[in-house]
Design a protein around this motif. Sequence first.
Motif, PDB file in Angstrom:
ATOM      1  N   VAL A  45       0.841  -1.201   0.000  1.00  4.33           N
ATOM      2  CA  VAL A  45       0.000   0.000   0.000  1.00  4.33           C
ATOM      3  C   VAL A  45       0.873   1.247   0.000  1.00  4.33           C
ATOM      4  O   VAL A  45       0.622   2.210  -0.750  1.00  4.33           O
ATOM      5  CB  VAL A  45      -0.944  -0.005   1.214  1.00  4.33           C
ATOM      6  N   GLN A  46       1.906   1.257   0.836  1.00  2.43           N
ATOM      7  CA  GLN A  46       2.810   2.419   0.887  1.00  2.43           C
ATOM      8  C   GLN A  46       3.474   2.659  -0.461  1.00  2.43           C
ATOM      9  O   GLN A  46       3.624   3.800  -0.904  1.00  2.43           O
ATOM     10  CB  GLN A  46       3.872   2.199   1.972  1.00  2.43           C
ATOM     11  N   ARG A  47       3.890   1.586  -1.110  1.00  2.00           N
ATOM     12  CA  ARG A  47       4.532   1.733  -2.419  1.00  2.00           C
ATOM     13  C   ARG A  47       3.565   2.326  -3.437  1.00  2.00           C
ATOM     14  O   ARG A  47       3.927   3.219  -4.223  1.00  2.00           O
ATOM     15  CB  ARG A  47       5.064   0.384  -2.904  1.00  2.00           C
ATOM     16  N   ASP A  48       2.313   1.838  -3.450  1.00  2.00           N
ATOM     17  CA  ASP A  48       1.319   2.384  -4.372  1.00  2.00           C
ATOM     18  C   ASP A  48       1.083   3.869  -4.110  1.00  2.00           C
ATOM     19  O   ASP A  48       0.929   4.661  -5.053  1.00  2.00           O
ATOM     20  CB  ASP A  48      -0.008   1.619  -4.238  1.00  2.00           C
ATOM     21  N   GLU A  49       1.046   4.246  -2.831  1.00  3.11           N
ATOM     22  CA  GLU A  49       0.828   5.661  -2.492  1.00  3.11           C
ATOM     23  C   GLU A  49       1.966   6.527  -3.006  1.00  3.11           C
ATOM     24  O   GLU A  49       1.730   7.631  -3.527  1.00  3.11           O
ATOM     25  CB  GLU A  49       0.669   5.809  -0.977  1.00  3.11           C
ATOM     26  N   LEU A  50       3.205   6.037  -2.893  1.00  2.18           N
ATOM     27  CA  LEU A  50       4.345   6.790  -3.406  1.00  2.18           C
ATOM     28  C   LEU A  50       4.315   6.867  -4.929  1.00  2.18           C
ATOM     29  O   LEU A  50       4.632   7.907  -5.522  1.00  2.18           O
ATOM     30  CB  LEU A  50       5.655   6.154  -2.938  1.00  2.18           C
ATOM     31  N   HIS A  51       3.926   5.764  -5.568  1.00  2.00           N
ATOM     32  CA  HIS A  51       3.794   5.790  -7.028  1.00  2.00           C
ATOM     33  C   HIS A  51       2.812   6.857  -7.475  1.00  2.00           C
ATOM     34  O   HIS A  51       3.013   7.530  -8.499  1.00  2.00           O
ATOM     35  CB  HIS A  51       3.311   4.422  -7.536  1.00  2.00           C
ATOM     36  N   ASN A  52       1.744   7.026  -6.695  1.00  2.45           N
ATOM     37  CA  ASN A  52       0.674   7.948  -7.089  1.00  2.45           C
ATOM     38  C   ASN A  52       0.900   9.384  -6.641  1.00  2.45           C
ATOM     39  O   ASN A  52       0.278  10.307  -7.182  1.00  2.45           O
ATOM     40  CB  ASN A  52      -0.670   7.456  -6.519  1.00  2.45           C
ATOM     41  N   SER A  53       1.772   9.570  -5.631  1.00  3.40           N
ATOM     42  CA  SER A  53       1.895  10.923  -5.072  1.00  3.40           C
ATOM     43  C   SER A  53       3.267  11.549  -5.250  1.00  3.40           C
ATOM     44  O   SER A  53       3.416  12.764  -5.116  1.00  3.40           O
ATOM     45  CB  SER A  53       1.547  10.894  -3.575  1.00  3.40           C
ATOM     46  N   SER A  54       4.275  10.738  -5.541  1.00  5.87           N
ATOM     47  CA  SER A  54       5.631  11.297  -5.669  1.00  5.87           C
ATOM     48  C   SER A  54       5.991  11.462  -7.142  1.00  5.87           C
ATOM     49  O   SER A  54       5.225  11.098  -8.034  1.00  5.87           O
ATOM     50  CB  SER A  54       6.651  10.372  -4.977  1.00  5.87           C
TER      51      SER A  54
END
Length: 208
Positions: A45-54
């Motif tokens: 989940v954390q990785r997906d969030e970084l993919h989408n926000s960074s």
Amino acid sequence: MACFLSTGAFWSPDRIAKDRSDRDELVALNLAISKVAYELAGLLVQRDELHNSSGFYSDTHYDIVQVIDEASADNGRYTYYLKEPLERLGGRFDMKYWPALDAIVRTIAEDARRALVVASDPLTEGATRSKRPSTADFTRALEAAILENRAGLSSGIPKDFMLSDQAIASLVNVLIDLPADKMVDPVHVKNTRSKGKKLKPSLWEQGS
């Protein structure tokens, strides 16, 4: 005699001790799998969030169809029978129709957390029913073997076959070669039977 001798050969105190150890190890493994899988789901989940926000992206799997395809690369049956139908499904239905990777891993975690460890046969059930090892373990295994063979259509043991407490005690003493000072008597067998009725089946709930 075959029933008695095979029970003595394959259900020795050492074998029963190993079965208990295996059961405990399986319980511990399920707990460990649950813990690690929950952690992995959180990391995904954390990785997906970084993919989408960074401003960065890692070229890693996010599509379960791709994961299945790559994991099955060495499976000839998959390649022959399932690869093309699965690819067609993946092309027809986009990701909103498929479970996310973290949801799949979380399901594995929950499955392991809820898992119940049970004996796979009556002899293992009888031999490991109590939590502490004792001669009663083999006594219960022997009685389970008699019951199991008595119920068989071609076992040769009549359905109404019964052994006295004295006979069971003698068999236990001989089959596991108990020393004179540790031999069991009919009272031991009677008590084992009585306690066995009060014991819960060997159904070990994770986390209990």
